[in-house]
Design an enzyme around this catalytic site. Structure first.
Site, PDB file in Angstrom:
ATOM      1  N   HIS A  85       5.932   2.634  -3.353  1.00 25.65           N
ATOM      2  CA  HIS A  85       4.648   2.601  -2.533  1.00 25.65           C
ATOM      3  C   HIS A  85       3.527   1.446  -2.626  1.00 25.65           C
ATOM      4  O   HIS A  85       3.321   0.978  -3.784  1.00 25.65           O
ATOM      5  CB  HIS A  85       4.151   4.011  -2.361  1.00 25.65           C
ATOM      6  CG  HIS A  85       3.301   4.454  -3.607  1.00 25.65           C
ATOM      7  ND1 HIS A  85       4.127   4.643  -4.800  1.00 25.65           N
ATOM      8  CD2 HIS A  85       2.138   4.293  -4.216  1.00 25.65           C
ATOM      9  CE1 HIS A  85       3.384   5.211  -5.831  1.00 25.65           C
ATOM     10  NE2 HIS A  85       2.185   4.665  -5.357  1.00 25.65           N
ATOM     11  N   ASP A 137      -0.563   1.484  -2.581  1.00 26.22           N
ATOM     12  CA  ASP A 137      -1.633   2.822  -2.721  1.00 26.22           C
ATOM     13  C   ASP A 137      -2.455   2.966  -1.316  1.00 26.22           C
ATOM     14  O   ASP A 137      -2.962   2.066  -0.810  1.00 26.22           O
ATOM     15  CB  ASP A 137      -2.708   2.587  -3.967  1.00 26.22           C
ATOM     16  CG  ASP A 137      -1.911   3.021  -5.129  1.00 26.22           C
ATOM     17  OD1 ASP A 137      -1.058   3.626  -5.143  1.00 26.22           O
ATOM     18  OD2 ASP A 137      -2.348   2.275  -6.174  1.00 26.22           O
ATOM     19  N   HIS A 167       4.878  -0.401  -5.843  1.00 25.72           N
ATOM     20  CA  HIS A 167       4.715   0.042  -7.609  1.00 25.72           C
ATOM     21  C   HIS A 167       5.721   1.477  -7.292  1.00 25.72           C
ATOM     22  O   HIS A 167       5.645   1.999  -6.362  1.00 25.72           O
ATOM     23  CB  HIS A 167       3.746   0.163  -8.332  1.00 25.72           C
ATOM     24  CG  HIS A 167       2.481   0.906  -7.631  1.00 25.72           C
ATOM     25  ND1 HIS A 167       1.865   0.566  -6.606  1.00 25.72           N
ATOM     26  CD2 HIS A 167       2.158   2.223  -8.116  1.00 25.72           C
ATOM     27  CE1 HIS A 167       0.849   1.480  -6.313  1.00 25.72           C
ATOM     28  NE2 HIS A 167       1.079   2.421  -7.080  1.00 25.72           N
ATOM     29  N   ARG A 205      -6.956   6.429 -12.566  1.00 22.66           N
ATOM     30  CA  ARG A 205      -7.041   4.946 -11.694  1.00 22.66           C
ATOM     31  C   ARG A 205      -8.218   4.988 -10.910  1.00 22.66           C
ATOM     32  O   ARG A 205      -8.675   5.946 -10.331  1.00 22.66           O
ATOM     33  CB  ARG A 205      -5.711   5.294 -10.648  1.00 22.66           C
ATOM     34  CG  ARG A 205      -5.695   4.146  -9.626  1.00 22.66           C
ATOM     35  CD  ARG A 205      -4.521   4.432  -8.579  1.00 22.66           C
ATOM     36  NE  ARG A 205      -5.144   4.937  -7.355  1.00 22.66           N
ATOM     37  CZ  ARG A 205      -4.354   5.667  -6.405  1.00 22.66           C
ATOM     38  NH1 ARG A 205      -3.137   5.630  -6.670  1.00 22.66           N
ATOM     39  NH2 ARG A 205      -4.865   6.047  -5.546  1.00 22.66           N
TER      40      ARG A 205
HETATM   41 FE   FE2 Z   1       0.426   4.675  -6.863  1.00 26.27          FE
END
Ligand code: FE2
Length: 323
Positions: free
Chosen positions: A103, A105, A259, A274
């Site tokens: 995917h 983000d 990723h 994150r």
């Molecule tokens: Fe992600």
């Protein structure tokens, strides 16, 4: 690009993969980096799509966010509450969902993040690697008829999909809880399948696991086409794999990558943080921008602005936010 390592002052950039990934040395990340170092990091990021830093154990939530501000405006996840009440999203193995799907983000909103900065806090004794794929080289290496086809397509992305089908091993209660939070607002966004990168001008495939269907196609045709393009994205030559150590930081250009978090560390704890940096509204090769289908607007999170809330008019430019 011909040499494997380039050095200026104390900063080193060492390529890892042939198409994606470089390790940056000689930098202590934080909010007080000199402009020249930030420019070097940004240039390496745009060239190599994902860059890695070892030994950044000094970073805490505040330092992580302060560094992110040097790349742009930090944004909150549109639905998932942060880990620190500000911008740090918890990536935690004990939650119901693990990111073992390819995917990009937050593509279920129009102006999804430009950059994601992931910091490893607790790493399992084995496994738990992350893979990244270069969606620009995936596009440029397509045969010409497939590039032309991709250029002509648009796709609908959503944060609502069949979690149970994707996570057959997860506990039903954990899945239900995660799903309830993740889809507390259900988004539908139409993106071009090929995005023209706002900083490099490169064309990149814009797909991944939030894609619900390709516009104008029935379920099976849509699935077959997604799989066709996705196979070029995921091919091993087009990826890089990172074996985490605590204190590592990875930054990726979320506009030119997908990723995948490998879920192979059993029940060992794996905790990362994150911070994402605001992006702008994608445009296709024909200049047509992405559009939010529903709801009418991205709701405000409990702190700051939500990822994807920027519009074509309000999205901060790189120059404005890095100043
Ligand atoms: Fe992600």
């Amino acid at each position: 690009m011909a040499t494997a390592t380039t050095a200026t002052t104390a900063t080193t950039v060492t390529r890892i993969g042939g198409r994606i990934g470089a390790e940056i040395g000689g930098v202590k990340l934080g909010g007080d980096l000199p402009d020249g170092t930030v420019a070097e990091i940004r240039a390496a990021l745009l060239a190599h799509k994902v860059v890695f830093f070892r030994g950044q154990d000094h970073l805490d939530e505040a330092g992580h966010e302060a560094f992110a501000q040097l790349l742009g405006a930090p944004v909150a996840h549109p639905t998932v509450p942060s880990a620190d009440g500000r911008y740090a999203l918890g990536i935690d193995s004990h939650h119901g969902a693990r990111a073992n799907q390819w995917h990009t983000d937050v593509t279920f909103v129009p102006a999804y993040p430009a950059f994601s900065i992931l910091r490893a806090v607790t790493i399992p004794p084995y496994g738990g690697n992350t893979l990244w794929a270069n969606t620009a080289t995936a596009y440029s290496n397509l045969p010409e008829p497939l590039r032309a086809l991709a250029d002509s397509l648009r796709a609908v992305h959503s944060n609502e999909y069949d979690y149970a089908a994707l996570k057959p091993d997860a506990l039903p209660e954990a899945l239900a809880q995660y799903r309830e939070v993740f889809t507390s607002t259900k988004f539908l966004t139409e993106h071009p399948v090929v995005r023209v990168h706002p900083e490099t001008g490169e064309r990149a495939l814009l797909l991944g696991n939030f894609v619900q269907r390709i516009n104008g196609l029935t379920g099976r045709d849509s699935r077959v086409l997604q799989d066709l393009f996705q196979a070029h994205i995921e091919s091993p030559e087009n990826t890089v794999r990172w074996q985490w150590r605590a204190g590592d930081v990875a930054i990726w250009d979320n506009r030119a990558t997908q990723h995948y978090g490998v879920d192979d560390s059993d029940d060992h704890e794996r905790t990362l943080r994150r911070v994402t940096v605001d992006g702008d509204v994608p445009v296709g090769p024909d200049g047509e921008p992405s559009r939010l289908i529903s709801p009418e607007a991205v709701p405000d999170p409990s702190f700051g602005i939500a990822s994807g809330a920027s519009t074509a008019d309000s999205a901060p430019t790189a120059a404005a936010t890095s100043a």
